[in-house]
Design a protein around this motif. Structure first.
Motif, mmCIF file in Angstrom:
data_model
loop_
_atom_site.group_PDB
_atom_site.id
_atom_site.type_symbol
_atom_site.label_atom_id
_atom_site.label_comp_id
_atom_site.label_asym_id
_atom_site.label_seq_id
_atom_site.Cartn_x
_atom_site.Cartn_y
_atom_site.Cartn_z
ATOM 1 N N LEU A 133 0.842 -1.187 0.000
ATOM 2 C CA LEU A 133 0.000 0.000 0.000
ATOM 3 C C LEU A 133 0.884 1.246 0.000
ATOM 4 O O LEU A 133 1.886 1.306 0.701
ATOM 5 N N ALA A 134 0.479 2.233 -0.786
ATOM 6 C CA ALA A 134 1.193 3.512 -0.784
ATOM 7 C C ALA A 134 0.305 4.549 -0.113
ATOM 8 O O ALA A 134 -0.919 4.518 -0.292
ATOM 9 N N ALA A 135 0.894 5.444 0.675
ATOM 10 C CA ALA A 135 0.090 6.410 1.416
ATOM 11 C C ALA A 135 0.880 7.679 1.684
ATOM 12 O O ALA A 135 2.115 7.679 1.667
ATOM 13 N N PHE A 136 0.175 8.763 1.922
ATOM 14 C CA PHE A 136 0.776 9.993 2.428
ATOM 15 C C PHE A 136 -0.317 10.845 3.046
ATOM 16 O O PHE A 136 -1.500 10.662 2.734
ATOM 17 N N GLY A 137 0.050 11.754 3.918
ATOM 18 C CA GLY A 137 -0.925 12.641 4.563
ATOM 19 C C GLY A 137 -0.500 12.957 5.976
ATOM 20 O O GLY A 137 0.198 12.171 6.612
ATOM 21 N N GLU A 138 -0.901 14.119 6.439
ATOM 22 C CA GLU A 138 -0.572 14.519 7.801
ATOM 23 C C GLU A 138 -1.734 14.152 8.711
ATOM 24 O O GLU A 138 -2.891 14.158 8.286
ATOM 25 N N ILE A 139 -1.442 13.838 9.955
ATOM 26 C CA ILE A 139 -2.495 13.526 10.913
ATOM 27 C C ILE A 139 -2.571 14.653 11.936
ATOM 28 O O ILE A 139 -1.561 15.042 12.520
ATOM 29 N N GLY A 140 -3.774 15.188 12.143
ATOM 30 C CA GLY A 140 -3.965 16.252 13.127
ATOM 31 C C GLY A 140 -4.249 15.661 14.494
ATOM 32 O O GLY A 140 -4.519 14.466 14.638
ATOM 33 N N LEU A 141 -4.194 16.497 15.511
ATOM 34 C CA LEU A 141 -4.364 16.014 16.884
ATOM 35 C C LEU A 141 -5.770 15.505 17.155
ATOM 36 O O LEU A 141 -5.984 14.726 18.077
ATOM 37 N N THR A 142 -6.746 15.934 16.370
ATOM 38 C CA THR A 142 -8.109 15.452 16.604
ATOM 39 C C THR A 142 -8.432 14.241 15.742
ATOM 40 O O THR A 142 -9.587 13.860 15.606
ATOM 41 N N GLY A 143 -7.397 13.666 15.158
ATOM 42 C CA GLY A 143 -7.620 12.445 14.396
ATOM 43 C C GLY A 143 -8.003 12.694 12.949
ATOM 44 O O GLY A 143 -8.318 11.757 12.217
ATOM 45 N N GLU A 144 -7.975 13.965 12.517
ATOM 46 C CA GLU A 144 -8.350 14.248 11.137
ATOM 47 C C GLU A 144 -7.124 14.116 10.227
ATOM 48 O O GLU A 144 -5.994 14.251 10.680
ATOM 49 N N LEU A 145 -7.379 13.854 8.961
ATOM 50 C CA LEU A 145 -6.279 13.809 7.996
ATOM 51 C C LEU A 145 -6.175 15.173 7.339
ATOM 52 O O LEU A 145 -7.173 15.786 7.000
ATOM 53 N N TYR A 152 -4.370 17.762 4.380
ATOM 54 C CA TYR A 152 -3.729 17.757 3.066
ATOM 55 C C TYR A 152 -2.275 18.189 3.189
ATOM 56 O O TYR A 152 -1.940 18.997 4.046
ATOM 57 N N VAL A 153 -1.427 17.663 2.334
ATOM 58 C CA VAL A 153 -0.032 18.096 2.288
ATOM 59 C C VAL A 153 0.272 18.556 0.868
ATOM 60 O O VAL A 153 -0.525 18.349 -0.042
ATOM 61 N N ALA A 154 1.427 19.174 0.701
ATOM 62 C CA ALA A 154 1.752 19.780 -0.594
ATOM 63 C C ALA A 154 1.955 18.731 -1.692
ATOM 64 O O ALA A 154 2.335 17.599 -1.405
ATOM 65 N N HIS A 155 1.736 19.109 -2.893
ATOM 66 C CA HIS A 155 1.988 18.321 -4.110
ATOM 67 C C HIS A 155 1.338 16.940 -4.146
ATOM 68 O O HIS A 155 2.019 15.940 -4.433
ATOM 69 N N PRO A 156 0.035 16.826 -3.842
ATOM 70 C CA PRO A 156 -0.577 15.496 -3.870
ATOM 71 C C PRO A 156 -0.488 14.843 -5.252
ATOM 72 O O PRO A 156 -0.210 13.644 -5.354
ATOM 73 N N MET A 194 -3.500 5.731 -0.684
ATOM 74 C CA MET A 194 -4.310 6.186 0.454
ATOM 75 C C MET A 194 -3.833 7.584 0.856
ATOM 76 O O MET A 194 -2.674 7.761 1.226
ATOM 77 N N SER A 195 -4.734 8.550 0.750
ATOM 78 C CA SER A 195 -4.358 9.925 1.099
ATOM 79 C C SER A 195 -5.609 10.667 1.556
ATOM 80 O O SER A 195 -6.719 10.184 1.361
ATOM 81 N N PRO A 196 -5.427 11.822 2.194
ATOM 82 C CA PRO A 196 -6.609 12.565 2.642
ATOM 83 C C PRO A 196 -7.489 12.894 1.438
ATOM 84 O O PRO A 196 -7.003 13.392 0.433
ATOM 85 N N SER A 197 -8.781 12.566 1.534
ATOM 86 C CA SER A 197 -9.689 12.853 0.422
ATOM 87 C C SER A 197 -11.075 13.061 1.017
ATOM 88 O O SER A 197 -11.260 12.941 2.230
ATOM 89 N N ASP A 198 -12.040 13.347 0.186
ATOM 90 C CA ASP A 198 -13.384 13.595 0.694
ATOM 91 C C ASP A 198 -13.957 12.360 1.384
ATOM 92 O O ASP A 198 -14.698 12.462 2.355
ATOM 93 N N SER A 199 -13.592 11.173 0.882
ATOM 94 C CA SER A 199 -14.150 9.969 1.498
ATOM 95 C C SER A 199 -13.300 9.462 2.661
ATOM 96 O O SER A 199 -13.781 8.712 3.502
ATOM 97 N N VAL A 200 -12.036 9.855 2.698
ATOM 98 C CA VAL A 200 -11.179 9.448 3.826
ATOM 99 C C VAL A 200 -10.705 10.714 4.520
ATOM 100 O O VAL A 200 -9.771 11.364 4.079
#
Ligand SMILES: Nc1ncnc2c1ncn2[C@@H]1O[C@H](COP(=O)(O)OP(=O)(O)OP(=O)(O)O)[C@@H](O)[C@H]1O
Ligand SMILES: [Mg+2]
Length: 463
Positions: free
Chosen positions: A399-411, A413-417, A433-439
């Motif tokens: 699986l390939a993934a990227f994204g930042e995780i916030g303190l409240t558990g939210e994903l 967005y990061v630069a250059h998706p 797997m990356s931050p998106s509307d469904s995830v």
């Protein structure tokens, strides 16, 4: 006799005739540094500059400001070292007359890369000079023989006396000079041992003057201290035009070179090298290497990282094992410890993944260091996959993934998706797997990833 040196606090600037362990001015420990006192010029006091033209201050002719558009600036032609990754990190080659500091742990390959670069420059017809304060000329020759015939072209002086080195630079006026290392040179005016803060500052300052006056580009090799900072004072970083940091572990073959500061280019660029018999070899297709080496075992996730302007795929591995310790281990290799702690806390609070009685090890394969927050999601997925024993991915591919995780558990967005996704796509790693509307939360990401992994392993078991 008049004093020629003083001990100056590098924190508050208090100066004192003798050394103190603790600064009498600000109370900081171990900040007093010996410095040379410039002879005071006779004449009217030029003190209180700034605050109005107070009576008695020196009169100087007014300057005529020039519009920046009218300033004459000849186009600088950079000196190309011929080591592609090094040139890229420098922003396209060495700027003539600039001062570059290359730092790195012992044995990482500082002498190897600077020696190789000088050899290439000499082969391209540039005047170069290698100043070795650390090794004898014969020792440097042994390394150059390994690097190839070009490396043997560079002339060398083995010298630690700063005055002799400066005299040589004045006489030879090379285009590029390597000083290996700044900590071994010794300025005779100061009593401190070579490598002490005062000495390093003096050496770098005087070399800078020669670099600017004679248009000699100087590469200073510097050691790093145990905690990873460039040894010597931070002032060295202010002084030079460019600070490059060589990272990696001596035992592993991959090394990365990144710019911490660059007055003539971006600090986002990273070069990847491999240490081989014939010296440091650039790894241009680093992503391919790391993806090919990636396993599909539980605990393995491919991170789509951005190293500067370049996407780089690296494998993040995690191991979760029951701990016998009261305070379970948290070991991070290649990622920030605090970042790992944050990810584990979010996993426990927002994804119900309890790891309180388990040792957690996270490591970036190949000895690469990833510093960006975009690594969070890959770390979290790798830890969850290891903890549940479920491999993640699609078919044969991890699986390939990227994204930042916030303190409240939210994903977040990061630069250059798009560039990250495109790089993963090149190696057949999609969907990513990356931050998106469904995830949008770490919980949703975990559910989706683990469900995919589990259904596949169940299907494999049934077959
Ligand atoms: N024959 C060889 N084959 C492969 N790698 C080698 C060989 N000889 C040396 N090396 C590698 O080169 C490294 C030393 O490189 P180099 O001398 O450039 O490091 P350095 O950063 O200048 O070290 P120092 O801080 O001691 O000056 C060794 O750690 C080793 O990994
Ligand atoms: Mg060396």
């Amino acid at each position: 006799m008049a004093r020629t040196t003083a001990y100056v606090c590098s924190s508050c600037g208090t100066d004192s005739a003798k050394w103190h362990g603790r600064c009498p001015g600000c109370g900081e420990w171990n900040t007093l540094v010996e410095e040379r006192i410039a002879p005071v010029q006779a004449g009217p006091r030029g003190g209180g500059a700034g605050a109005g033209a107070a009576g008695g201050s020196r009169r100087a002719a007014a300057l005529k400001p020039v519009r920046l558009a009218d300033v004459e600036a000849p186009a600088v032609k950079r000196l190309v070292t011929g080591i592609g990754e090094l040139d890229r990190v420098l922003g396209g080659g060495i700027v003539p007359g600039s001062l570059v500091l290359i730092g790195g742990a012992p044995g990482i390959g500082k002498s190897t890369i600077t020696g190789g670069a000088l050899g290439n420059l000499a082969a391209a017809g540039r005047d170069v000079l290698y100043v070795s304060g650390e090794e004898s000329a014969a020792q440097v020759k042994l390394r150059a023989q390994r690097l190839g015939p070009d490396a043997l072209r560079a002339p060398i002086v083995a010298e630690t006396d700063l005055d002799a080195v400066i005299a040589t630079l004045e006489a030879e006026r090379p285009d590029v000079c390597v000083v290996d290392s700044v900590q071994t040179l010794y300025a005779s005016g100061l009593t401190g041992a070579s490598g002490s803060v005062g000495q390093v500052r003096e050496v770098a300052g005087r070399l800078m003057r020669v670099a600017k006056e004679r248009d000699v580009a100087i590469l200073l090799v510097g050691h790093v201290t145990k905690d990873g900072a460039l040894a010597g004072p931070r002032v060295l970083e202010h002084l030079v035009d460019c600070v490059l940091q060589f990272e990696g572990e001596r035992e592993r073959t991959y090394r990365t070179l990144r710019a911490l500061k660059n007055r003539f280019g971006s600090t986002n660029e990273v070069g990847v090298f491999e240490m081989r018999e014939e010296g440091l070899v650039e790894v241009a297709d680093a992503s391919r290497r790391f993806v090919d080496e990636a396993t599909r075992a539980p605990g393995s996730v491919v991170l789509c990282a951005m190293e500067g302007s370049r996407p780089l795929l690296v494998e993040v591995q995690a191991l979760v094992a029951p701990s016998g310790l009261e305070q379970p281990r948290r070991v991070a290799n290649g990622v920030d410890r605090n970042r790992l702690a944050l990810v584990l806390a979010v996993l426990s609070r927002h994804a119900r993944l309890q790891l309180g009685s388990a040792d957690v090890f996270v490591s970036v394969a190949g000895g690469v260091r990833v510093e960006e927050p975009g690594a969070d999601l890959a770390i979290a997925l790798a830890v969850a996959s290891a903890s549940r024993g479920v491999p993640l991915g699609h078919g044969e591919r991890p699986l390939a993934a990227f994204g930042e995780i916030g303190l409240t558990g939210e994903l977040r967005y990061v630069a250059h998706p798009e560039r990250r996704v495109a790089e993963a796509g090149k190696f057949g790693l999609s969907p990513v797997m990356s931050p998106s509307d469904s995830v949008r939360t770490i919980k949703a990401a975990l559910q989706r990833a683990l469900a995919g992994g589990r259904s596949e392993s169940a299907a494999a078991a049934a077959a």
